[in-house]
Design an enzyme around this catalytic site. Structure first.
Site: not given
Ligand code: BG6
Length: 542
Positions: A196, A230, A283, A288
Site C-alpha cells: 500500500k 496476522k 492510512d 486494515h
Molecule cells: C500501517 C500504517 O499500515 O499500519 C501505520 O501505515 C500503522 O500508520 C500501522 O501504524 C499499524 O500496524 P500494526 O501492525 O502496528 O497494527
C-alpha cells in the site's frame, strides 16, 4: 487452499482447554484433547524461486522483508532452493548489501540474537543488482544476474516485490515484461507483490490497477495488507466457521452492535510527510479496518479457495450502506491530536510534528457508524475507530449481544445488567473473551460481569510469526487468499471517498481535536450515544 491454523499448532494437540473465570471460580473443561486439522506449508512442495526486491535499499526491506525471509529460512519454511536479488539505485555490491542487512537484522530480528551459522548460509543466497528503475540497461543486468542462477526454476519462477513508490509500479512492470522476465510460457510462474498505498482515491486506484494489469494478469498481482498476515485476523474465519455455537448468534437477531477499535499509542513521528497525504482514513480505514470488518461480517464462503473467500469479502463491502455528505456529518467523526501526555511522556500536537503544516486539517483519528444492508446485518450498527496518540496500542473487535428482557433481576440488581459480549483481541495479548453475568458468591443476590478468556500465548505458546513471514510464504506458494483483489481495493475506496467528500472544504472544528493520550474527540462518544451505546476500552489482558 490457505492454511488457517498456526504453524506450530501441533504443540496444542496435547493441550487442554482451560477457561479461567475472573470472579474466583474456575470453570475448567478438562480432558478435552484438541483435534488438529489443516494443511501446513510443506517446504518440499514450494517451488524453487528467486525473489527480486525492487527498493532493496529501503526501510521495508531492512525492517521487514529480509528479517521475514531469514526467519522463514531458520524455521525451514523456505523452498529447497531460492535466491533473493535486491535491486536499487545505490552503488554497492552483494557483499556490502549483505553486511548492511545483517546490521539491520541484528536490530529487527523477532527471535533475539541472530544465529551466525544460519545467517551465513542464508546470506549466501542474497545478491545485489544496482540499477535505475527506468533504465533499460538495468533490467538487462537483472536478467543476466538471474541467468547466472541457471536455466531452471531459479531463473524462471520469479516473485517481484515492489517495495517502491506506487508511482513507479507501472514503469517496473513494463520493464520486466520487456526484459522477458514476466509472463513466460510453460510451467514457470511470475508474481508481483505490491505494498500500500494502492492509490489515494478510487480514480487513482483504478489507474494503478490498470497499470499493473497492463502487462500482468490480475492472478499474478498480490496486494499486501499486512493485517491479513496476522495470526488473529486469520483466526476470525476459523473461529466463526469451525464452531457451531457462535455462528448461530452472528446476526441481527442476537447482535446489538459491533465495535472495531484499532488504537495506536504512537503519534505520526517521522512520517509527517506521508501522513499529510494520507490521514487516518486512508492510512488505516481503507485497508486494515475494512478488511477486519469484512472478515467479521461476511457470509461463509463456498470453500477456502482464494476466490471464494475474496468474493464474499467484496460482497460484504458492497453491502455497506453508501454515505451521503449529510450521513457523513451524522455518522463519521474525525479528530486531530494536540499536545498531551502519552504513557507519562509529553507528545507534541500533530501540527507541530515534522513536515506537517501548522494549519493542517488532516485527521489522526476517525470513528464511524456503518450499516450493512443485507439480510444478516440489517440495522446493526458497526462502529469503527482508529487513531494515533491514544492511551494504548490495541486492536480489538467487540461483538455486543442484545440485552435480556431483565424482568427477573431488575428489582434486586438494578436496571443495568451488562449485555453479553464477545471480544476478539487481535493484538497484543491475542485472545478471545466471552463476557457474561455471574452471581457474586454470598447471601445477597448480586450480579457481576465476568469473563471466560482464551489466550493464544497460554494455549499455543508464544510463537506468533510476523505478518510478513506468512504473506511472503503465501506469495511464494501462489495462494492469494490473504491478498487483496482489485475489486476489493476499489470498493473500499468508494466507501472512503464518500467520507472524504463529506469532509471536503470543512476545516476541523474545536470539537474535533483531542489531547494526545486520550480516546479521541468528544464527538466520538456522542456518535455512540445517539443509540445509547458507549465505546468499550480495549482490556489490558495479561
Ligand atoms: C500501517 C500504517 O499500515 O499500519 C501505520 O501505515 C500503522 O500508520 C500501522 O501504524 C499499524 O500496524 P500494526 O501492525 O502496528 O497494527
Amino acid at each position: 487452499m490457505h492454511q488457517f491454523f498456526p504453524a506450530n499448532v501441533a504443540a496444542a494437540a496435547e493441550a487442554k482447554l482451560n477457561f479461567p473465570v475472573i470472579w474466583g471460580m474456575v470453570c475448567a473443561v478438562n480432558d478435552i484433547i484438541t483435534s488438529e486439522c489443516g494443511i501446513s506449508n510443506d517446504r518440499k512442495t514450494l517451488d524453487a524461486c528467486t525473489i527480486v526486491i525492487f527498493g532493496a535499499s529501503g526501510d521495508l526491506t531492512a525492517r521487514k522483508l529480509i528479517p521475514a525471509l531469514y526467519h522463514l529460512y531458520k524455521e525451514n519454511q523456505m523452498p529447497p532452493a531460492f535466491r533473493v536479488v535486491g535491486f536499487a539505485r545505490r552503488e554497492k555490491d552483494s557483499a556490502l548489501w549483505r553486511a548492511e542487512l545483517r546490521t539491520a537484522l541484528d536490530q529487527f530480528s523477532r527471535t533475539g540474537p541472530v544465529d551466525d551459522k544460519v545467517w551465513t548460509a542464508f546470506a549466501a543466497n542474497l545478491f545485489y543488482c544496482q540499477g535505475d528503475l527506468n533504465d533499460d540497461a538495468a533490467y538487462k543486468k537483472l536478467e543476466a544476474q538471474l541467468t547466472e542462477f541457471g536455466s531452471g526454476p531459479l531463473r524462471e519462477n520469479l516473485l517481484f516485490y515492489l517495495a517502491i513508490s506506487p508511482s513507479q509500479f507501472g514503469e517496473v512492470v513494463e520493464q520486466i515484461r520487456r526484459a522477458g522476465l514476466l509472463n513466460k510460457e510453460g510451467a514457470a510462474w511470475q508474481r508481483i507483490v505490491v505494498e500500500k498505498p494502492f492509490g489515494h482515491d478510487l480514480a487513482s486506484a483504478q489507474r494503478l490497477n490498470r497499470e499493473l494489469t497492463r502487462y500482468a494478469h490480475e492472478q499474478q498481482v498480490f496486494r499486501i495488507d499486512h493485517y491479513l498476515g496476522k495470526e488473529t485476523v486469520q483466526n476470525i474465519l476459523m473461529f466463526r466457521f469451525s464452531n457451531s455455537i457462535f455462528e448461530k448468534l452472528w446476526n441481527r437477531n442476537s447482535v446489538d452492535h459491533i465495535q472495531i477499535t484499532v488504537s495506536e499509542k504512537i503519534g505520526v513521528g517521522e512520517r509527517g510527510g506521508y501522513y499529510e497525504e494520507a490521514g487516518a482514513l486512508r492510512d488505516m480505514v481503507q485497508n486494515h479496518m475494512l478488511q477486519v470488518l469484512s472478515l467479521i461480517a461476511m457470509e461463509p464462503p463456498v470453500s477456502l479457495e482464494a476466490e471464494a473467500v475474496r468474493d464474499e469479502k467484496v460482497k460484504l463491502l458492497k453491502s455497506i450502506r453508501p454515505l451521503t455528505p449529510s450521513d457523513v456529518a451524522r455518522q463519521v467523526v474525525r479528530g486531530q491530536y494536540f499536545a498531551g501526555i502519552v504513557g507519562g511522556a509529553p507528545r507534541p500536537g500533530y501540527r507541530q510534528e515534522t513536515k506537517v503544516k501548522t494549519d493542517s486539517n488532516v485527521e489522526t483519528f476517525a470513528a464511524m457508524k456503518l450499516f450493512i444492508d443485507n439480510w444478516r446485518w440489517s440495522d446493526v450498527p458497526f462502529y469503527l475507530r482508529t487513531g494515533k496518540n491514544l492511551p494504548m496500542s490495541a486492536s480489538e473487535v467487540r461483538i455486543q449481544f442484545r440485552r435480556t428482557p431483565n424482568v427477573l433481576f431488575a428489582a434486586k440488581c438494578g436496571e443495568s445488567l451488562d449485555a453479553n459480549a464477545l471480544t476478539l483481541r487481535l493484538q497484543p495479548n491475542e485472545g478471545i473473551s466471552l463476557h457474561f453475568n455471574g452471581k457474586v458468591p454470598g447471601m445477597s443476590l448480586r450480579v457481576r460481569p465476568v469473563r471466560m478468556h482464551f489466550s493464544y500465548d497460554s494455549e499455543f505458546g508464544a510463537y506468533t510469526p510476523e505478518a510478513y513471514e506468512r504473506l511472503l510464504l503465501e506469495a511464494i506458494a501462489g495462494d492469494a487468499t490473504l491478498f487483496i483483489r482489485r475489486d476489493e481495493v476499489e470498493t473500499a475506496w468508494q466507501i472512503v471517498d464518500s467520507i472524504r467528500a463529506g469532509w471536503e472544504g470543512r476545516p476541523l472544528t474545536n470539537r474535533e481535536f483531542y489531547a494526545a493520550g486520550t480516546w479521541g474527540p468528544i464527538a466520538a462518544d456522542d456518535l455512540l450515544a445517539q443509540l445509547g451505546h458507549t465505546w468499550h476500552e480495549p482490556q489490558v489482558i495479561k
